[in-house]
Write a protein that holds these residues in place. Sequence first.
Motif, PDB file in Angstrom:
ATOM      1  N   VAL A 201      22.632  85.635 -35.600  1.00  0.00           N
ATOM      2  CA  VAL A 201      22.604  86.847 -36.428  1.00  0.00           C
ATOM      3  C   VAL A 201      21.862  87.971 -35.708  1.00  0.00           C
ATOM      4  CG1 VAL A 201      21.686  87.826 -38.565  1.00  0.00           C
ATOM      5  CG2 VAL A 201      22.848  85.621 -38.609  1.00  0.00           C
ATOM      6  N   MET A 202      20.775  87.632 -35.015  1.00  0.00           N
ATOM      7  CA  MET A 202      20.021  88.635 -34.278  1.00  0.00           C
ATOM      8  C   MET A 202      20.838  89.197 -33.117  1.00  0.00           C
ATOM      9  SD  MET A 202      16.292  86.751 -34.326  1.00  0.00           S
ATOM     10  CE  MET A 202      15.352  88.056 -33.521  1.00  0.00           C
ATOM     11  N   ALA A 203      21.670  88.360 -32.492  1.00  0.00           N
ATOM     12  CA  ALA A 203      22.556  88.854 -31.432  1.00  0.00           C
ATOM     13  C   ALA A 203      23.582  89.834 -32.005  1.00  0.00           C
ATOM     14  CB  ALA A 203      23.264  87.679 -30.757  1.00  0.00           C
ATOM     15  N   TYR A 204      24.102  89.529 -33.194  1.00  0.00           N
ATOM     16  CA  TYR A 204      25.042  90.441 -33.847  1.00  0.00           C
ATOM     17  C   TYR A 204      24.366  91.767 -34.187  1.00  0.00           C
ATOM     18  CZ  TYR A 204      28.049  92.446 -37.449  1.00  0.00           C
ATOM     19  OH  TYR A 204      28.820  93.304 -38.198  1.00  0.00           O
ATOM     20  N   ASP A 205      23.107  91.689 -34.627  1.00  0.00           N
ATOM     21  CA  ASP A 205      22.345  92.895 -34.941  1.00  0.00           C
ATOM     22  C   ASP A 205      22.180  93.774 -33.706  1.00  0.00           C
ATOM     23  OD1 ASP A 205      20.309  94.493 -36.575  1.00  0.00           O
ATOM     24  OD2 ASP A 205      19.107  93.832 -34.870  1.00  0.00           O
ATOM     25  N   ARG A 206      21.881  93.170 -32.562  1.00  0.00           N
ATOM     26  CA  ARG A 206      21.746  93.935 -31.317  1.00  0.00           C
ATOM     27  C   ARG A 206      23.095  94.513 -30.882  1.00  0.00           C
ATOM     28  NH1 ARG A 206      18.097  96.419 -31.099  1.00  0.00           N
ATOM     29  NH2 ARG A 206      18.326  96.043 -33.311  1.00  0.00           N
ATOM     30  N   PHE A 207      24.163  93.759 -31.123  1.00  0.00           N
ATOM     31  CA  PHE A 207      25.503  94.242 -30.787  1.00  0.00           C
ATOM     32  C   PHE A 207      25.846  95.512 -31.572  1.00  0.00           C
ATOM     33  CE2 PHE A 207      29.800  94.106 -32.728  1.00  0.00           C
ATOM     34  CZ  PHE A 207      30.542  94.554 -31.646  1.00  0.00           C
ATOM     35  N   VAL A 208      25.559  95.496 -32.867  1.00  0.00           N
ATOM     36  CA  VAL A 208      25.841  96.669 -33.697  1.00  0.00           C
ATOM     37  C   VAL A 208      24.952  97.833 -33.286  1.00  0.00           C
ATOM     38  CG1 VAL A 208      25.859  97.594 -36.049  1.00  0.00           C
ATOM     39  CG2 VAL A 208      26.609  95.244 -35.632  1.00  0.00           C
ATOM     40  N   ALA A 209      23.675  97.574 -32.993  1.00  0.00           N
ATOM     41  CA  ALA A 209      22.732  98.641 -32.646  1.00  0.00           C
ATOM     42  C   ALA A 209      23.111  99.351 -31.357  1.00  0.00           C
ATOM     43  CB  ALA A 209      21.326  98.066 -32.540  1.00  0.00           C
ATOM     44  N   ILE A 210      23.633  98.611 -30.379  1.00  0.00           N
ATOM     45  CA  ILE A 210      23.928  99.204 -29.078  1.00  0.00           C
ATOM     46  C   ILE A 210      25.375  99.686 -28.982  1.00  0.00           C
ATOM     47  CG2 ILE A 210      24.117  98.677 -26.601  1.00  0.00           C
ATOM     48  CD1 ILE A 210      21.710  96.822 -26.981  1.00  0.00           C
ATOM     49  N   CYS A 211      26.297  98.928 -29.541  1.00  0.00           N
ATOM     50  CA  CYS A 211      27.712  99.291 -29.428  1.00  0.00           C
ATOM     51  C   CYS A 211      28.163 100.287 -30.504  1.00  0.00           C
ATOM     52  CB  CYS A 211      28.585  98.040 -29.489  1.00  0.00           C
ATOM     53  SG  CYS A 211      28.260  96.867 -28.152  1.00  0.00           S
ATOM     54  N   HIS A 212      27.472 100.303 -31.648  1.00  0.00           N
ATOM     55  CA  HIS A 212      27.813 101.231 -32.736  1.00  0.00           C
ATOM     56  C   HIS A 212      26.533 101.886 -33.281  1.00  0.00           C
ATOM     57  CE1 HIS A 212      31.836  99.451 -32.726  1.00  0.00           C
ATOM     58  NE2 HIS A 212      31.251  98.264 -32.738  1.00  0.00           N
TER      59      HIS A 212
ATOM     60  N   LEU B  32      25.652 104.932 -34.071  1.00  0.00           N
ATOM     61  CA  LEU B  32      25.765 105.948 -35.127  1.00  0.00           C
ATOM     62  C   LEU B  32      26.036 105.330 -36.492  1.00  0.00           C
ATOM     63  CD1 LEU B  32      27.854 108.666 -33.234  1.00  0.00           C
ATOM     64  CD2 LEU B  32      25.367 108.543 -33.535  1.00  0.00           C
ATOM     65  N   HIS B  33      26.615 104.144 -36.497  1.00  0.00           N
ATOM     66  CA  HIS B  33      26.940 103.485 -37.765  1.00  0.00           C
ATOM     67  C   HIS B  33      26.025 102.289 -38.046  1.00  0.00           C
ATOM     68  CE1 HIS B  33      30.715 105.454 -36.398  1.00  0.00           C
ATOM     69  NE2 HIS B  33      30.825 105.783 -37.689  1.00  0.00           N
ATOM     70  N   TYR B  34      24.925 102.187 -37.270  1.00  0.00           N
ATOM     71  CA  TYR B  34      24.069 100.997 -37.371  1.00  0.00           C
ATOM     72  C   TYR B  34      23.508 100.808 -38.780  1.00  0.00           C
ATOM     73  CZ  TYR B  34      20.122  97.853 -36.607  1.00  0.00           C
ATOM     74  OH  TYR B  34      19.231  96.829 -36.697  1.00  0.00           O
ATOM     75  N   MET B  35      22.875 101.848 -39.342  1.00  0.00           N
ATOM     76  CA  MET B  35      22.246 101.717 -40.647  1.00  0.00           C
ATOM     77  C   MET B  35      23.281 101.570 -41.762  1.00  0.00           C
ATOM     78  SD  MET B  35      19.186 101.492 -39.871  1.00  0.00           S
ATOM     79  CE  MET B  35      18.636 101.316 -41.567  1.00  0.00           C
ATOM     80  N   VAL B  36      24.491 102.051 -41.522  1.00  0.00           N
ATOM     81  CA  VAL B  36      25.548 101.886 -42.521  1.00  0.00           C
ATOM     82  C   VAL B  36      26.068 100.449 -42.529  1.00  0.00           C
ATOM     83  CG1 VAL B  36      27.852 102.647 -43.233  1.00  0.00           C
ATOM     84  CG2 VAL B  36      26.206 104.303 -42.331  1.00  0.00           C
ATOM     85  N   ILE B  37      26.253  99.904 -41.305  1.00  0.00           N
ATOM     86  CA  ILE B  37      26.757  98.523 -41.199  1.00  0.00           C
ATOM     87  C   ILE B  37      25.675  97.515 -41.588  1.00  0.00           C
ATOM     88  CG2 ILE B  37      27.676  96.790 -39.619  1.00  0.00           C
ATOM     89  CD1 ILE B  37      28.891  99.068 -37.987  1.00  0.00           C
ATOM     90  N   MET B  38      24.500  97.649 -40.981  1.00  0.00           N
ATOM     91  CA  MET B  38      23.412  96.680 -41.218  1.00  0.00           C
ATOM     92  C   MET B  38      22.537  97.143 -42.387  1.00  0.00           C
ATOM     93  SD  MET B  38      24.150  94.425 -38.992  1.00  0.00           S
ATOM     94  CE  MET B  38      22.727  93.367 -39.196  1.00  0.00           C
ATOM     95  N   HIS B  39      23.148  97.294 -43.532  1.00  0.00           N
ATOM     96  CA  HIS B  39      22.381  97.689 -44.716  1.00  0.00           C
ATOM     97  C   HIS B  39      21.625  96.479 -45.269  1.00  0.00           C
ATOM     98  CE1 HIS B  39      25.594  95.839 -47.146  1.00  0.00           C
ATOM     99  NE2 HIS B  39      26.433  96.446 -46.318  1.00  0.00           N
ATOM    100  N   PRO B  40      20.605  96.696 -46.098  1.00  0.00           N
ATOM    101  CA  PRO B  40      19.770  95.582 -46.577  1.00  0.00           C
ATOM    102  C   PRO B  40      20.545  94.471 -47.272  1.00  0.00           C
ATOM    103  CG  PRO B  40      18.729  97.684 -47.075  1.00  0.00           C
ATOM    104  CD  PRO B  40      20.089  98.004 -46.528  1.00  0.00           C
ATOM    105  N   GLN B  41      21.604  94.829 -48.015  1.00  0.00           N
ATOM    106  CA  GLN B  41      22.377  93.810 -48.711  1.00  0.00           C
ATOM    107  C   GLN B  41      23.066  92.861 -47.720  1.00  0.00           C
ATOM    108  OE1 GLN B  41      22.488  97.045 -49.399  1.00  0.00           O
ATOM    109  NE2 GLN B  41      21.641  97.161 -51.486  1.00  0.00           N
ATOM    110  N   LEU B  42      23.608  93.422 -46.621  1.00  0.00           N
ATOM    111  CA  LEU B  42      24.264  92.584 -45.620  1.00  0.00           C
ATOM    112  C   LEU B  42      23.247  91.692 -44.906  1.00  0.00           C
ATOM    113  CD1 LEU B  42      26.772  91.773 -43.999  1.00  0.00           C
ATOM    114  CD2 LEU B  42      26.261  93.644 -42.415  1.00  0.00           C
ATOM    115  N   CYS B  43      22.086  92.247 -44.585  1.00  0.00           N
ATOM    116  CA  CYS B  43      21.037  91.457 -43.912  1.00  0.00           C
ATOM    117  C   CYS B  43      20.608  90.279 -44.790  1.00  0.00           C
ATOM    118  CB  CYS B  43      19.842  92.337 -43.583  1.00  0.00           C
ATOM    119  SG  CYS B  43      20.193  93.649 -42.387  1.00  0.00           S
TER     120      CYS B  43
END
Length: 348
Positions: free
Chosen positions: A143-154, A156-167
């Motif tokens: 899950v942490m690897a996926y979080d880093r993937f979203v943070a670096i590859c996306h 601008l949409h990081y906080m939208v994708i990794m919202h608290p409900q999804l985490c």
Amino acid sequence: MNLPGSNSDFHTEASLSETPSSHLFFLETGNITRVSEFLLLGLSEEPELQPLILGLFLSMYLITVLGNLLIILAVSSDPHLHTPMYFFLSNLSFVDICFTSTTIPKMLVNIQTQSKGITYESCITQMYLFTVFGTLDVFLLTVMAYDRFVAICHPLHYMVIMHPQLCGLLVLVSWIMCVLNSLLHSLMVVSLSFCTDLEIPHYFCELNQMIQLACSDNFLNNLVMYLAAVLVGGGSLAGILYSYFKIVSSIRAMSSSQGKYKAFSTCASHLSVVSSFYRTSLGVYLSSAVTHSSQSSAAASVMYTVVTPMLNPFIYSLRNKDIKGALKRFFGMTDLKRTLMLRLKKCP
């Protein structure tokens, strides 16, 4: 003439209420004979090495608990760290504390009391919890690897994708899958029968050791165990490798060297923990498969069951300015509050 497996064999075995040489106990319920105690042989049977092992493992356990507790306190006390990355990190620290607490305390008690026994119920419980938290480590690293993937590859949409409900959902699903996986293995082990050879060449009740110790047919148990290992371990490793493949591609596409360094630095700690965990755990099982030595496997398993959880807080704190800053602020606030309380007490 009695046939193997007949009731007379069970009654003959059950009549041995205690074997003095090995202190093995059996309980009889109807036509089923069930063992009530196993013997954990530990890392070494040499008496002169027991104080050294006791001191070494007690020190490592205390460092593990203290280090991971500091990570949890730093993340929970600093609003700047209330982000998905540190949310997963605090969960990993909690799981690491539980992971080591399922095995080391019992080992220390056995060394201190010079006893090797562990009850059947305690052994099954220890095996269940160890499997739960060990598998949770794997899921959280994924899950942490996926979080880093979203943070670096996306980004601008990081906080939208990794919202608290999804985490929260990712952590909850990880817990549910690990609990169900461990429950399946435990129920299958409970269905096995054990003979008089009840010595476990390990310092805790490991799933593989328990299955190999059974005197009944364990083919299905082995099949499910290896299938689960491939699905959980292999699937998680594939997810981590894919995430980092996309991360490396994104970093290479960056034009700014400063941006590349910043992106890589956010992954360095996680990469170190992942490589440490998988390298030690895979090394243990591959070496045990080649050497077939249970004692060497038990000694090697210390690396991923004790050493890796102990090193995780150092890896994340030494390479992370946010964690170091949060810890300094936390202890600074503690000292300030203590000073204020002392001054208030001195006031008339």
